[in-house]
Design a protein around this motif. Sequence first.
Motif, mmCIF file in Angstrom:
data_model
loop_
_atom_site.group_PDB
_atom_site.id
_atom_site.type_symbol
_atom_site.label_atom_id
_atom_site.label_comp_id
_atom_site.label_asym_id
_atom_site.label_seq_id
_atom_site.Cartn_x
_atom_site.Cartn_y
_atom_site.Cartn_z
ATOM 1 N N GLY A 1 -8.349 -42.652 -26.800
ATOM 2 C CA GLY A 1 -8.540 -41.257 -27.176
ATOM 3 C C GLY A 1 -7.515 -40.393 -26.501
ATOM 4 N N THR A 2 -7.974 -39.308 -25.854
ATOM 5 C CA THR A 2 -7.096 -38.550 -24.978
ATOM 6 C C THR A 2 -7.720 -38.467 -23.602
ATOM 7 O OG1 THR A 2 -8.016 -36.344 -25.412
ATOM 8 C CG2 THR A 2 -6.302 -37.154 -26.923
ATOM 9 N N ILE A 3 -6.848 -38.325 -22.622
ATOM 10 C CA ILE A 3 -7.247 -38.218 -21.237
ATOM 11 C C ILE A 3 -6.682 -36.910 -20.701
ATOM 12 C CG2 ILE A 3 -6.984 -39.235 -18.940
ATOM 13 C CD1 ILE A 3 -6.780 -41.980 -20.299
ATOM 14 N N ILE A 4 -7.527 -36.087 -20.089
ATOM 15 C CA ILE A 4 -7.064 -34.838 -19.492
ATOM 16 C C ILE A 4 -6.434 -35.151 -18.143
ATOM 17 C CG2 ILE A 4 -7.703 -32.508 -18.761
ATOM 18 C CD1 ILE A 4 -7.982 -33.153 -21.780
ATOM 19 N N GLU A 5 -5.183 -34.723 -17.978
ATOM 20 C CA GLU A 5 -4.415 -35.031 -16.777
ATOM 21 C C GLU A 5 -4.041 -33.750 -16.032
ATOM 22 O OE1 GLU A 5 -2.080 -39.060 -18.039
ATOM 23 O OE2 GLU A 5 -1.192 -37.161 -18.681
ATOM 24 N N LYS A 6 -4.154 -33.812 -14.739
ATOM 25 C CA LYS A 6 -3.811 -32.678 -13.876
ATOM 26 C C LYS A 6 -2.399 -32.876 -13.332
ATOM 27 C CE LYS A 6 -6.999 -31.341 -11.010
ATOM 28 N NZ LYS A 6 -7.903 -31.263 -9.811
ATOM 29 N N HIS A 7 -1.550 -31.842 -13.472
ATOM 30 C CA HIS A 7 -0.171 -31.915 -12.997
ATOM 31 C C HIS A 7 0.186 -30.644 -12.244
ATOM 32 C CE1 HIS A 7 1.058 -35.541 -15.310
ATOM 33 N NE2 HIS A 7 0.135 -35.126 -16.161
ATOM 34 N N GLU A 8 1.242 -30.737 -11.472
ATOM 35 C CA GLU A 8 1.756 -29.555 -10.792
ATOM 36 C C GLU A 8 2.700 -28.819 -11.719
ATOM 37 O OE1 GLU A 8 4.506 -28.386 -6.944
ATOM 38 O OE2 GLU A 8 3.171 -30.120 -6.804
#
Length: 288
Positions: A86-93
């Motif tokens: 599916g999609t994965i929510i990713e945290k980035h700077e």
Amino acid sequence: MAPIRRVGVIQWHIKDVAAEENHTTACNYIRQAASQGAELAVLPEYHLSGMVPDDPRWAIQAGDSAKYLANYQALAKELKICVVPGTIIEKHEGPNQSTIFYNTAYFISNDGSILSSYVKKNIWHPERPHLTSSGLDRHVAFDTPIGRVGMLICWDLAFPEAFRELIADGADIVIIPTYWTPHDASKDCIAYNPDTEALFLESTLTARCFENTCGIIFCNATGPSKDFLGLSQVTLPLVGPIAKMGSEEGICVADMDLRVLQVAEQNYKVRQDIKRDDWHYVYRHMKR
């Protein structure tokens, strides 16, 4: 490449901010898909977290994205099945030490390697305060064990340009993880047709197959009918949906006869036309 590819779409009632529970459900369904001979299993958008970005736990869970991706890689290698989790929510700077979030789809090969990833470009209006788009990055296709593939996410479906760029790069199959609900229609839209969002999906998916001589694997979330649509399906030109789910939870496995794509292209010559040097629509297409 074999002319027939066996693929599975998986839809269920995703629990909000319950990543471990949703991940366990997803892995169980992937195992079922593999047991039915599927070469590819596709999950819905937001399948780990649900679409609740205002919940503080949603952002916290995004920090664990790498762990879940690695788990899917290990499972794909174990079962020898390709997986689009599916999609994965990713945290980035982001800029100036800010935090930004990407909504990312990955294609994991049957040996556990990541063949490609795609960050959602056309972000639905309520998502825009929370997600960062892939912006001017190109839509690119890539080679996989089931053929040359492109990936889009949910609202990207509404943009023919996205498909044109993918098929100009040789994509035969477009995979679309989705979290599309009846609530995406305004009250004014619903006044004209209570089932307007279902009609949008049914008509647009088939139209995109015809106008691009491609196959589509569309995977949506499901749940109570007042809140969810389901309708996950595998669709081809000439014949339309060859397998389609309603609102039920579960898995649907279908055999995609890719020879249909060749017959459609021989008839409509869409790909042939857009590769011409004198092609009269100005798109940012890559030629293959």
